[in-house]
Design a protein around this motif. Structure first.
Motif, PDB file in Angstrom:
ATOM      1  N   PHE A 338       4.297   4.619  -6.963  1.00 13.12           N
ATOM      2  CA  PHE A 338       5.063   3.511  -7.531  1.00 13.12           C
ATOM      3  C   PHE A 338       5.846   3.907  -8.785  1.00 13.12           C
ATOM      4  N   ALA A 339       5.564   5.082  -9.340  1.00 10.76           N
ATOM      5  CA  ALA A 339       6.348   5.551 -10.487  1.00 10.76           C
ATOM      6  C   ALA A 339       7.750   5.941 -10.037  1.00 10.76           C
ATOM      7  N   GLU A 340       7.859   6.342  -8.763  1.00 11.76           N
ATOM      8  CA  GLU A 340       9.172   6.765  -8.245  1.00 11.76           C
ATOM      9  C   GLU A 340       9.772   5.766  -7.289  1.00 11.76           C
ATOM     10  N   LEU A 341       8.912   5.056  -6.574  1.00 13.70           N
ATOM     11  CA  LEU A 341       9.367   4.026  -5.628  1.00 13.70           C
ATOM     12  C   LEU A 341       8.744   2.712  -6.069  1.00 13.70           C
ATOM     13  N   PRO A 342       9.353   2.071  -7.059  1.00 11.39           N
ATOM     14  CA  PRO A 342       8.666   0.928  -7.671  1.00 11.39           C
ATOM     15  C   PRO A 342       8.497  -0.256  -6.742  1.00 11.39           C
ATOM     16  N   ARG A 343       7.409  -0.968  -6.916  1.00 17.61           N
ATOM     17  CA  ARG A 343       7.167  -2.263  -6.292  1.00 17.61           C
ATOM     18  C   ARG A 343       7.672  -3.280  -7.302  1.00 17.61           C
ATOM     19  N   TYR A 344       8.590  -4.129  -6.948  1.00 19.23           N
ATOM     20  CA  TYR A 344       9.151  -5.023  -7.972  1.00 19.23           C
ATOM     21  C   TYR A 344       9.422  -6.425  -7.487  1.00 19.23           C
ATOM     22  N   GLN A 345       9.270  -6.701  -6.175  1.00 24.19           N
ATOM     23  CA  GLN A 345       9.409  -8.061  -5.664  1.00 24.19           C
ATOM     24  C   GLN A 345       8.606  -8.168  -4.362  1.00 24.19           C
ATOM     25  N   GLY A 346       8.492  -9.393  -3.863  1.00 25.88           N
ATOM     26  CA  GLY A 346       7.691  -9.617  -2.663  1.00 25.88           C
ATOM     27  C   GLY A 346       8.549  -9.700  -1.416  1.00 25.88           C
ATOM     28  N   GLY A 347       7.894  -9.733  -0.266  1.00 26.66           N
ATOM     29  CA  GLY A 347       8.604  -9.785   1.002  1.00 26.66           C
ATOM     30  C   GLY A 347       8.767 -11.210   1.505  1.00 26.66           C
ATOM     31  N   GLY A 348       9.778 -11.417   2.348  1.00 24.65           N
ATOM     32  CA  GLY A 348      10.009 -12.742   2.930  1.00 24.65           C
ATOM     33  C   GLY A 348      11.319 -13.336   2.461  1.00 24.65           C
ATOM     34  N   SER A 349      11.377 -14.664   2.459  1.00 21.28           N
ATOM     35  CA  SER A 349      12.650 -15.348   2.214  1.00 21.28           C
ATOM     36  C   SER A 349      13.192 -15.129   0.810  1.00 21.28           C
ATOM     37  N   SER A 350      12.355 -14.699  -0.123  1.00 22.83           N
ATOM     38  CA  SER A 350      12.834 -14.532  -1.503  1.00 22.83           C
ATOM     39  C   SER A 350      13.350 -13.113  -1.766  1.00 22.83           C
ATOM     40  N   HIS A 351      13.367 -12.273  -0.730  1.00 21.52           N
ATOM     41  CA  HIS A 351      13.677 -10.857  -0.942  1.00 21.52           C
ATOM     42  C   HIS A 351      15.147 -10.641  -1.306  1.00 21.52           C
ATOM     43  N   ALA A 403      -2.782  10.960 -18.811  1.00 21.59           N
ATOM     44  CA  ALA A 403      -2.346  10.680 -17.436  1.00 21.59           C
ATOM     45  C   ALA A 403      -1.953   9.208 -17.341  1.00 21.59           C
ATOM     46  N   VAL A 404      -0.801   8.962 -16.730  1.00 22.80           N
ATOM     47  CA  VAL A 404      -0.378   7.573 -16.493  1.00 22.80           C
ATOM     48  C   VAL A 404      -0.278   7.385 -14.983  1.00 22.80           C
ATOM     49  N   LEU A 405      -1.124   6.512 -14.481  1.00 23.49           N
ATOM     50  CA  LEU A 405      -1.294   6.366 -13.036  1.00 23.49           C
ATOM     51  C   LEU A 405      -0.702   5.046 -12.562  1.00 23.49           C
ATOM     52  N   PHE A 406       0.325   5.114 -11.734  1.00 23.35           N
ATOM     53  CA  PHE A 406       0.949   3.898 -11.198  1.00 23.35           C
ATOM     54  C   PHE A 406       0.303   3.566  -9.856  1.00 23.35           C
ATOM     55  N   ILE A 407      -0.507   2.504  -9.843  1.00 23.50           N
ATOM     56  CA  ILE A 407      -1.177   2.124  -8.599  1.00 23.50           C
ATOM     57  C   ILE A 407      -0.874   0.661  -8.273  1.00 23.50           C
ATOM     58  N   GLY A 408      -1.278   0.242  -7.075  1.00 19.91           N
ATOM     59  CA  GLY A 408      -1.056  -1.163  -6.722  1.00 19.91           C
ATOM     60  C   GLY A 408      -0.969  -1.380  -5.229  1.00 19.91           C
ATOM     61  N   LEU A 409      -0.351  -2.493  -4.858  1.00 23.30           N
ATOM     62  CA  LEU A 409      -0.256  -2.865  -3.451  1.00 23.30           C
ATOM     63  C   LEU A 409       1.119  -2.513  -2.905  1.00 23.30           C
ATOM     64  N   ALA A 410       1.128  -2.009  -1.679  1.00 29.07           N
ATOM     65  CA  ALA A 410       2.397  -1.693  -1.028  1.00 29.07           C
ATOM     66  C   ALA A 410       3.033  -2.968  -0.507  1.00 29.07           C
ATOM     67  N   GLU A 411       4.334  -2.888  -0.283  1.00 31.26           N
ATOM     68  CA  GLU A 411       5.082  -4.066   0.160  1.00 31.26           C
ATOM     69  C   GLU A 411       4.487  -4.658   1.451  1.00 31.26           C
ATOM     70  N   GLU A 412       4.011  -3.780   2.344  1.00 29.12           N
ATOM     71  CA  GLU A 412       3.486  -4.265   3.627  1.00 29.12           C
ATOM     72  C   GLU A 412       2.162  -5.021   3.453  1.00 29.12           C
ATOM     73  N   GLN A 413       1.531  -4.864   2.301  1.00 30.83           N
ATOM     74  CA  GLN A 413       0.212  -5.469   2.151  1.00 30.83           C
ATOM     75  C   GLN A 413       0.242  -6.924   1.717  1.00 30.83           C
ATOM     76  N   GLU A 414       1.422  -7.394   1.274  1.00 34.40           N
ATOM     77  CA  GLU A 414       1.498  -8.797   0.858  1.00 34.40           C
ATOM     78  C   GLU A 414       2.915  -9.299   1.061  1.00 34.40           C
ATOM     79  N   SER A 415       3.017 -10.480   1.621  1.00 32.56           N
ATOM     80  CA  SER A 415       4.338 -11.026   1.918  1.00 32.56           C
ATOM     81  C   SER A 415       4.193 -12.489   2.299  1.00 32.56           C
TER      82      SER A 415
END
Ligand code: BGC
Length: 738
Positions: A338-351, A403-415
């Protein structure tokens, strides 16, 4: 253009009540057809193929923080500024109504649209959403307050009924809608897909007409969610004005036939046609042709807003000094996809299709003085060898100072469209945190996620955690600013982070079963639940740290006709300027009804230089102090002592005081069906009846009030005839027969 005509022909009225296309309305009385577009945190204008799932392409637009992020700012002025920027972009795109804000309550962290909703709390939600609506509409563009009501889950969302009792419905789930309608008059309200207590929201007369229009004074258009109408005649009769998407000529004709055959009042159809025509006129009057928006300026605004939404969850000292902000010359290993491919919004009609996208790694490199190495550590698409990726990350972490670790949920995991089954971080990421932290005591976690994730497995492994939720296209710069200390974080959680899924209020009743969501936790949602049950949480509602420290003292309370004004002194006791959000929680210890121990009723923010202090006030509105009386069908403000606590989270209360509130004088009607207890609760009846009870009690040799308290007074005589034939009183003086 002519004035919308109340007596228009039925066919014309009917035609106006369905859209012209997927995203547009029909022309009305010379006012042009207009676009309604998602929303909420950016303009999703699809010019080619339309869909309501955010699948096909849309025009580039600024992606501001989704509501999950924006709520963490606890900043209504900022919400209003975002709204105004969205209004300008809507104008530039020729959009008449922006489909937002979404103000459903985060009843359960598994809810698939958590990222699109603000909070577990209605006062925070309503305050921010009202400000947002004022911002958008100030630019001559309408909003659509959604999803009215009870759309707290995705599972079976087009059929399931949200079965919720009247008190939680009013006190929790409708409260934010009410505040936004009353404070900001949104031009439209969107009726939800689901049913509420067995009735489709689009066909619910009590919601759409009695409550929304009758009680709250809404005078705009009720539009359906896309595809939510099951029965157009029933919907228009209930108060729905506009079915989307359109067109639906068969349905239009069906409305006319229903009126002709007596199945639909003509006045209902006229009302629907008239409000849609009025809206078209309003949109036309607000139109600012030729407006363009400054994409660079809006990107800059998106960054500033995002920075205010970041929550510093934890920042423990390592070797005597806090890990964050990063020491300027420290060597840093940045790890995580996520440091290089950020997660920044959710999936669906608001995309939204963003105009730019800040990449955290690049932004950090641009700001940090020391060397910044980077490695993926994991991938969310399963590519690469997980063991090798992890081993490489561990080596990079060992070799660096931090160390700075960017973790979290992928786009496919919540929508939108589905709920999560759990709230766990991916197991490979937890394993990575464990291994990195084992070799690098100076490890910072940076989180990206739309719904709450369980942090219990990682919280004790690392000294610092930064919560980036989902904060839009400027999130990369915002996170970098917080990490290096260019921004002092001031965000606060808008939702509790529980220790376990089993602790959450709706655990046993989520998702729906047999097409019914049982809202069995009642009014005890979010912090109300955890506090009432004394459940330990990982991070409480309202929590958020700063690079400075604050004292909150000298709580003063004043009651007036408007509510309670709470004032505290906030002092910056640390070494750098910062912003603190003081939160006011209210309980009514002597309440006649079951109420949460304490509930958020107001908040206020202040920016202070080191050593500076200021008095800070918030009005805890009278309307927010009331509870809903389900039998009397009205709000009741109880008289008595109200306990107000001022804190910097729902679990970090710094001052508490009591204030007397004069109630609204409500006295439940007394009838023969009222119990003796209920009669005794009425001060006047009590005064006249107590002496009678005392003498009856003496004659009977018992405490009548205690023993017979739950007997309806109209039936007390059935228990008459004690020793010496003395009977307890049949009914209180002044009681009415039922
Ligand atoms: C969503 C709404 C959205 C609409 C139009 C629906 O699926 O629930 O929030 O505004 O689609 O895209």
């Amino acid at each position: 253009m002519t004035t919308p005509d109340a007596g228009r022909r039925l066919e014309e009225a009917a035609a106006l009540t369905s859209g012209a296309s997927f995203w547009t309305t029909k022309e009305a009385d010379g006012a042009a057809s207009f676009w309604l577009t998602d929303g909420p945190h950016g303009i999703r204008k699809q010019v080619a193929s339309p869909d309501h799932l955010g699948l096909a392409a849309s025009e580039p637009a600024t992606c501001f923080p989704p509501a999950v992020g924006l709520a963490q700012s606890w900043d209504p002025e900022l919400a209003s500024e975002v709204g105004a920027a969205l209004g300008r972009e809507a104008q530039a795109h020729g959009v008449g109504v922006l489909l937002g804000p979404g103000v459903n309550i985060k009843r359960d962290p598994r809810g698939g649209r958590s990222f699109e909703y603000f909070s577990e709390d209605p006062v925070l939600t309503g305050t921010l959403a009202a400000a947002w609506v004022r911002g958008v509409q100030g630019e001559g563009v309408g909003t659509s307050l959604k999803h009215f009501a009870g759309n707290e889950a995705e599972h079976d969302r087009m059929r399931a009924s949200s079965d919720v009792e009247q008190r939680p419905l009013r006190e929790i789930y409708l409260r934010a809608f009410q505040r936004v309608v009353e404070d900001a008059q949104p031009w439209t309200v969107m009726a939800a897909y689901n049913k509420v207590n067995g009735v489709y929201a689009t066909e619910d007369r009590s919601l759409l007409t009695d409550v929304l229009r009758g009680e709250w004074g809404f005078d705009g258009v009720v539009v359906s969610d896309w595809g939510a109408v099951a029965d157009r005649v029933a919907a228009v009769a209930a108060g729905l004005d506009l079915q989307m998407p359109g067109p639906d000529p068969g349905g239009d004709a069906g409305l006319v036939t229903a009126v002709e055959e007596g199945g639909l009042p003509a006045a209902s159809l006229q009302r629907a046609g008239r409000t849609v025509a009025e809206l078209a006129a309003k949109v036309a009057a607000g139109r600012r042709p030729g407006v363009a928006f400054d994409a660079d300026a809006h990107h800059e605004l998106a960054r500033q807003v995002a920075a205010r939404c970041v929550v510093l969850l934890e920042n423990d000292p390592v070797d005597g000094s806090a890990l964050l902000p990063l020491a300027p010359d420290a060597s840093v290993a940045v790890i995580g996809e996520f440091a290089e491919l950020p997660r920044y919004q959710g999936g669906g009609s608001s995309h939204v299709n963003p105009t730019r996208l800040d990449v955290p790694l690049e932004e950090l490199r641009a700001r940090h003085g020391g060397p910044v190495a980077s490695t993926r550590g994991f991938t969310t698409d399963g590519s690469g060898d997980p063991d090798a990726l992890r081993a490489e990350a561990v080596e990079a972490a060992r070799a660096a100072d931090v160390a700075v670790l960017f973790i979290g949920l992928a786009e496919e995991q919540e929508s939108e469209g589905f709920d999560r089954e759990d709230i766990e971080l991916p197991a490979d990421q937890v394993a990575l945190v464990r291994e990195v932290a084992a070799v690098q005591p100076r490890t910072v976690l940076v989180l990206s996620h739309g719904g709450v994730v369980r942090l219990a497995p990682v919280v004790d492994l690392v000294p610092a955690i930064v919560d980036g939720a989902l904060i839009g296209q400027g999130g990369g710069a915002a996170l970098a600013d917080v990490l290096v200390g260019a921004v002092n974080p001031s965000g606060k959680l808008a939702e509790t982070v529980p220790q376990r899924l089993q602790d959450v209020p709706a655990y046993l009743d989520f998702p729906s079963e047999f097409s019914a969501h049982r809202y069995s936790e009642g009014v005890h949602v979010g912090h109300r639940w955890y506090d009432a049950r004394g459940i330990d949480v990982t991070f409480p509602f309202g929590h958020g740290l700063s690079y400075t420290t604050f004292d909150v003292t000298d709580l003063h309370l004043g009651a007036s006709d408007d509510g309670i004004t709470a004032t505290v002194t906030v002092a910056n006791t640390g070494a750098r300027a910062g912003r603190e959000v003081v939160q006011f929680y209210v309980g009514v210890p002597g309440s006649a009804v079951r109420r949460p121990l304490r509930e958020l009723k107001g908040f206020a923010a202040v920016v202070l230089e080191p050593g500076e202090s200021r008095r800070v006030s918030a009005l805890l509105r009278r309307a927010d102090l009331a509870y809903w009386h389900p039998k009397a069908q009205r709000w009741v403000l109880e008289p008595g002592e109200y306990e107000v606590s001022a804190g910097v989270s729902s679990r970090d209360l710094r001052a508490t005081a009591l204030v007397g509130v004069i109630g609204d004088g409500f006295r439940p009607p007394i009838t023969g069906e009222s119990t003796l207890d209920e009669v005794l609760a009425d001060p006047e009846a009590r005064a006249s009846i107590l002496p009678l009870l005392a003498s009856a009690g003496e004659a009977l040799g018992m405490d009548v009030a205690q023993t017979m308290g739950s007997i309806p007074v109209g039936r007390l005589s059935a228990f008459g005839g004690g020793r010496d034939g003395a009977a307890p009183p049949a009914a209180a003086p002044g009681t009415a027969a039922s």
